[in-house]
Design an enzyme around this catalytic site. Structure first.
Site, PDB file in Angstrom:
ATOM      1  N   GLY A  80      -2.594  50.233  46.520  1.00  0.00           N
ATOM      2  CA  GLY A  80      -3.261  48.957  46.740  1.00  0.00           C
ATOM      3  C   GLY A  80      -2.291  47.800  46.851  1.00  0.00           C
ATOM      4  O   GLY A  80      -2.533  46.839  47.594  1.00  0.00           O
ATOM      5  N   GLU A  81      -1.182  47.869  46.127  1.00  0.00           N
ATOM      6  CA  GLU A  81      -0.196  46.799  46.158  1.00  0.00           C
ATOM      7  C   GLU A  81       0.789  46.956  47.313  1.00  0.00           C
ATOM      8  O   GLU A  81       1.667  46.111  47.496  1.00  0.00           O
ATOM      9  CB  GLU A  81       0.566  46.757  44.825  1.00  0.00           C
ATOM     10  CG  GLU A  81      -0.303  46.463  43.617  1.00  0.00           C
ATOM     11  CD  GLU A  81      -0.971  45.094  43.681  1.00  0.00           C
ATOM     12  OE1 GLU A  81      -0.299  44.135  44.103  1.00  0.00           O
ATOM     13  OE2 GLU A  81      -2.160  44.983  43.322  1.00  0.00           O
ATOM     14  N   GLY A  82       0.662  48.035  48.076  1.00  0.00           N
ATOM     15  CA  GLY A  82       1.523  48.244  49.240  1.00  0.00           C
ATOM     16  C   GLY A  82       2.950  48.619  48.899  1.00  0.00           C
ATOM     17  O   GLY A  82       3.895  48.259  49.617  1.00  0.00           O
TER      18      GLY A  82
END
Length: 199
Positions: free
Chosen positions: A25-27
């Site tokens: 999700g945070e890449g």
């Protein structure tokens, strides 16, 4: 909670799976994830410290400035608080992993993660990571379905600490009751009516 406690928690498979889901999700799932700053740029300071560099990017037409960095996109002030609480000597991958566990514990979600209560843990951590489902910060988020898929793919298990309920014993059939004799006389068994008397 001590750093030893954080390190011990990191040996748990569900904790590892939850962190992997967070990084998606945070890449920051790529090899350089631990060196990634907000917006995708990389810092290079040999992990000596959080880079503390504010970066402005436009998301959804809105400019956002953030100091987020590392695999779990720690804000500089968040990392400073963790250093004060746990004495992290640097911003190495090991310290970042332990710092993420500390934030999960700070949200009261570590036991939920360990026991496999994924949705409960995500809900509790939504104010810590803007990419989680239900996070209130208005940034792009992962769906709960995707979060579950990522968690499972990373080896996460659900409700591992809960004992399965014992199956209920089969219901015994009711005892056979002998048929009661009829309380009436069937018509076929009735005696014929008496002959009418002759005058």
């Amino acid at each position: 909670m001590t750093r030893d406690d954080l390190a011990k928690a990191l040996t748990n498979g569900n904790v590892q799976a939850f962190l992997r889901m967070l990084r998606y999700g945070e890449g920051t799932t790529k090899e350089d994830g631990y060196r990634t700053m907000f917006g995708g740029e990389l810092f290079d300071n040999n992990f000596s410290d959080h880079p503390k560099r504010p970066i402005t990017k436009t998301l959804g037409g809105v400019p956002i400035t953030s100091t987020a960095a590392g695999a779990y996109q720690f804000l500089s002030r968040t990392w400073a608080g963790l250093v004060k609480a746990y004495g992290f000597p640097d911003f190495s991958p090991t310290c970042q992993d332990q710092g993420a566990v500390a934030l999960i514990a700070g949200r009261g979600a570590l036991a939920d993660v360990i026991e496999g209560r994924l949705q409960v843990a995500i809900t509790k951590c939504g104010k810590e990571w803007a990419s989680l489902p239900g996070s209130p910060y208005g940034q792009p988020t992962v769906t709960m379905t995707k979060a579950r898929e990522l968690y499972i793919a990373a080896g996460g298990r659900f409700e591992v600490g809960m004992a399965k309920p014992e199956p209920a014993p089969p219901i015994a059939p009711p005892p056979e009751v002998p048929e009661a004799p009829p309380t009436y006389i069937p018509i076929a068994d009735m005696p014929p009516p008496p002959e009418p008397s002759k005058p």
